[in-house]
Design a protein around this motif. Structure first.
Motif, PDB file in Angstrom:
ATOM      1  N   VAL A  46       0.758  -1.215  -0.027  1.00 23.64           N
ATOM      2  CA  VAL A  46      -0.043  -0.070  -0.040  1.00 23.64           C
ATOM      3  C   VAL A  46       0.950   1.066   0.004  1.00 23.64           C
ATOM      4  O   VAL A  46       1.406   1.258   0.970  1.00 23.64           O
ATOM      5  N   LEU A  47       1.000   1.999  -1.107  1.00 25.98           N
ATOM      6  CA  LEU A  47       1.761   3.084  -1.404  1.00 25.98           C
ATOM      7  C   LEU A  47       0.982   4.371  -0.733  1.00 25.98           C
ATOM      8  O   LEU A  47       0.082   4.619  -1.219  1.00 25.98           O
ATOM      9  N   ALA A  48       1.752   4.680   0.380  1.00 26.27           N
ATOM     10  CA  ALA A  48       1.367   6.036   1.265  1.00 26.27           C
ATOM     11  C   ALA A  48       1.829   7.238   0.767  1.00 26.27           C
ATOM     12  O   ALA A  48       2.826   7.153  -0.359  1.00 26.27           O
ATOM     13  N   ARG A  49       1.387   8.579   0.856  1.00 25.04           N
ATOM     14  CA  ARG A  49       1.778   9.702   0.476  1.00 25.04           C
ATOM     15  C   ARG A  49       2.885  10.252   1.487  1.00 25.04           C
ATOM     16  O   ARG A  49       3.533  11.460   1.438  1.00 25.04           O
ATOM     17  N   HIS A  50       3.025   9.744   2.691  1.00 24.50           N
ATOM     18  CA  HIS A  50       4.031  10.151   3.727  1.00 24.50           C
ATOM     19  C   HIS A  50       4.183   9.006   4.740  1.00 24.50           C
ATOM     20  O   HIS A  50       3.244   8.210   5.098  1.00 24.50           O
ATOM     21  N   GLU A  51       5.612   8.831   4.939  1.00 22.30           N
ATOM     22  CA  GLU A  51       5.913   7.774   5.737  1.00 22.30           C
ATOM     23  C   GLU A  51       5.137   7.652   7.264  1.00 22.30           C
ATOM     24  O   GLU A  51       4.877   6.462   7.738  1.00 22.30           O
ATOM     25  N   GLN A  52       4.843   8.857   7.690  1.00 20.80           N
ATOM     26  CA  GLN A  52       4.218   8.889   8.918  1.00 20.80           C
ATOM     27  C   GLN A  52       2.986   8.304   8.740  1.00 20.80           C
ATOM     28  O   GLN A  52       2.101   7.553   9.501  1.00 20.80           O
ATOM     29  N   GLY A  53       2.159   8.521   7.700  1.00 23.57           N
ATOM     30  CA  GLY A  53       0.774   8.086   7.377  1.00 23.57           C
ATOM     31  C   GLY A  53       1.036   6.473   7.334  1.00 23.57           C
ATOM     32  O   GLY A  53       0.276   5.813   7.676  1.00 23.57           O
ATOM     33  N   ALA A  54       2.081   5.851   6.988  1.00 18.54           N
ATOM     34  CA  ALA A  54       2.186   4.444   6.541  1.00 18.54           C
ATOM     35  C   ALA A  54       2.467   3.998   8.212  1.00 18.54           C
ATOM     36  O   ALA A  54       1.948   2.777   8.383  1.00 18.54           O
ATOM     37  N   SER A  55       3.027   4.522   8.961  1.00 17.43           N
ATOM     38  CA  SER A  55       3.385   3.928  10.234  1.00 17.43           C
ATOM     39  C   SER A  55       1.848   3.983  10.900  1.00 17.43           C
ATOM     40  O   SER A  55       1.522   3.070  11.765  1.00 17.43           O
ATOM     41  N   PHE A  56       0.938   4.931  10.688  1.00 17.53           N
ATOM     42  CA  PHE A  56      -0.225   4.825  11.516  1.00 17.53           C
ATOM     43  C   PHE A  56      -1.040   3.852  10.942  1.00 17.53           C
ATOM     44  O   PHE A  56      -1.964   3.241  11.402  1.00 17.53           O
ATOM     45  N   MET A  57      -1.009   3.598   9.455  1.00 14.98           N
ATOM     46  CA  MET A  57      -1.716   2.533   8.601  1.00 14.98           C
ATOM     47  C   MET A  57      -1.364   1.151   9.407  1.00 14.98           C
ATOM     48  O   MET A  57      -2.196   0.327   9.984  1.00 14.98           O
ATOM     49  N   ALA A  58       0.105   1.042   9.788  1.00 18.57           N
ATOM     50  CA  ALA A  58       0.426  -0.203  10.347  1.00 18.57           C
ATOM     51  C   ALA A  58      -0.068  -0.318  11.663  1.00 18.57           C
ATOM     52  O   ALA A  58      -0.265  -1.424  12.065  1.00 18.57           O
TER      53      ALA A  58
END
Length: 554
Positions: A48-60
């Motif tokens: 899942v390609l996020a638009r910000h790594e911070q967003g990716a960490s919250f998704m996880a």
């Protein structure tokens, strides 16, 4: 398939992730981890390609919170990895399993000053259960298995692995393979400890049960209800524990953790024993429920409690939560009379919500927004509540009926996690409707993930409480220093902003519009942004009312 001669460490890492049951990896690729991303594209795992790594960490984090399995986020080295740090810290403080993977400079230049070289292992160490460097391809199976075991074992939290670029691209040994996944078995409670706890409860006049995050994530709701009903014991929850005891149950008191002496606190004022089930001190300071430090506490959890003067445990039951409660109820025997004032507490909460539901003033009162949000959602739909003044209103008043259906960050109390988190919530529970309740300050911190949600097809409703300020900070300043400064800001046109992504936008212009708009937006299979003006003058009125109630309570 990749032949043994072409199989790289990146391929082996992905095989290990598949072995752990990973279905999604949230992240942003970089030059130094392109082989990992490529290997994922040839696997059963969706990237899942996020638009910000911070967003990716919250998704996880949200994926881990809803599934109990470690959510995985990925980034490149340096700034990409550093951007993962906030969600990783949030996961650990919220007792949520997460594995963060990032690239790192190659081993051939790790010993010297080098482009984009930062000591990431040391940086992640304070906010993880384990932080390590994968220094050789042969270590991958053991390190990945250890990472998942640590992340998912009580107390769950985040772990971090850094993969040097030259290690990632190196050939993996032909016989290297993922290790067998073993799951620790829950323990039975100690009979001696059960008897000690039962002795305390038999002599208690006004015991009360506090259900925390551990009760929610261990699927102990049914056991909590059985225990409370057997002993006639009222149940309060932490913000993280909302829904462990359905709020429409006759023994439910609501959530405790508000910054002032709220209705639920009165139940603790009269308690002589607190049965704390899955409570963790990072959820809120125990001084709020045991100000004198003299209430007896029975701690029920998989691990011992943190030491605190206001959480001095009389008996600790450190085993499977459900088994502890069932054994304790059987040992205590028939229900004891209880006069904690639960009927009055429930009536006060219901009356405040009913008044809000009938309030047609504009901008809307917080209680009206909470009431309409609850009316728009089914019992098992999911609301993600961001940090801010709205968190206090939603935590206090939003009736919750199932655990992990009202998600709040109350460990680190991070802002901006809900929009990316909602993507993972929809992935983890695709049949549920997902609603984000966020302030205008929090919303714009990670609103770029609207594009991600539209691209991956995760419908959600984003309800923005608009007051053109950091409302909780204004509230705190007003309480502590009598005025607020430097908390106001301007906002974009939220409807136009939503539409610029291809999402739907709604602007609430009267109180009567909110519920039908929410219903329409929830029915749409897309991302919707609902901008709702809120009048936070109710904040001061609430504090005054609680103060008057504190003086009159008997």
């Amino acid at each position: 398939m990749v032949s043994d001669t072409e199989r790289t460490t990146a391929d082996l890492i992905v095989e290990c992730l598949e072995n752990e049951g990973v279905t999604h990896v949230f992240g942003i690729p970089g030059e130094e981890n392109i082989r990992l991303v490529d290997a994922l594209s040839r696997s059963s795992i969706e990237y899942v390609l996020a638009r910000h790594e911070q967003g990716a960490s919250f998704m996880a984090e949200v994926y881990g919170r809803l599934t109990g399995k470690a959510g995985v986020c990925s980034a490149t080295l340096g700034p990409g990895a550093i951007n993962l740090l906030l969600g990783v810290a949030d996961a650990t403080t919220n007792s949520t399993p997460v594995l963060a993977l990032s690239a790192q400079v190659g081993m051939q230049r790790s010993y010297k000053e080098s482009h984009q070289s930062v000591d990431l292992v040391s940086m992640f160490a304070p906010v993880t259960k384990w932080s390590a460097l994968v220094a050789t391809p042969g270590a991958v199976p053991e390190m990945v298995r250890k990472a998942f075991k640590l992340a998912q074992t009580e107390r769950p939290g985040a772990v971090y692995l850094a993969v040097p670029e030259d290690v990632e691209e190196a050939a993996a040994a032909a016989d290297a393979a993922p290790l067998r996944v073993n799951v620790p078995r829950s323990d039975d409670p100690s009979a001696a400890q059960i008897e000690r706890a039962a002795e305390i409860l038999r002599s208690a006049r006004n015991p009360i049960l506090l259900a925390g995050h551990g009760a929610a994530r261990s699927d102990s709701s049914a056991a909590v209800r059985r225990f409370a009903e057997a002993l006639g014991m009222p149940v309060a929850t932490t913000f993280h524990g909302k829904g462990v005891m359905p709020d429409d149950h006759r023994l439910a008191l609501g959530a405790v953790g508000f910054m002032r002496h709220d209705y639920v606190n009165f139940g603790f004022d009269h308690a002589d024993v607190i049965v704390a089930v899955g409570y963790e001190l990072q959820e809120f300071d125990p001084v709020r429920i045991n100000p004198r430090g003299d209430t007896k506490i029975i701690h029920v959890h998989r691990f011992p409690a943190e030491v605190d003067a206001h959480y001095d445990v009389a008996v600790g039951l450190h085993a499977d939560i459900g088994r502890c409660l069932d054994a304790l109820a059987a040992e205590v025997g028939p229900a004891q009379p209880n006069s904690s004032g639960q009927e009055r507490i429930r009536a006060l909460l219901a009356d405040e919500l009913d008044r809000g539901r009938a309030d047609d003033s504009f901008p809307l009162t917080p209680a009206r927004i909470v009431a309409d949000t609850r009316s728009a959602l089914a019992r098992d739909d999911i609301a993600l509540v961001d940090t801010g003044a709205l968190k206090m209103w939603m935590a206090r008043l939003f009736p919750t009926y199932e655990p992990n259906t009202c998600l709040i960050s109350n460990g680190l109390s991070t802002m901006g996690w809900t929009v990316p988190g909602a993507i993972a919530a929809k992935i983890a529970r695709p049949s549920a409707k997902v609603l984000v309740a966020t302030g205008d300050g929090s919303f714009l911190m990670n609103s770029q993930e609207i594009e991600t949600a539209l691209r991956v097809g995760t419908p959600m409703v984003i309800l923005v409480w608009v007051d053109d300020a950091y409302g909780l900070i204004s509230w705190k300043m007003d309480l502590e220093i009598g005025h607020n400064v430097d908390t106001a800001f301007g906002n974009p046109d939220f409807v136009a902003y939503a539409e610029s992504f291809g999402a739907k936008g709604y602007r609430i212009a009267s109180a009567g519009e909110l519920l039908p708009v929410l219903q329409e937006a929830l029915a749409a299979e897309t991302v919707s942004v609902v901008a709702c003006p809120v009048d936070y003058s109710a904040n001061s009125a609430l504090i005054s009312a609680l103060g008057e109630l504190d003086e009159s309570w008997s």
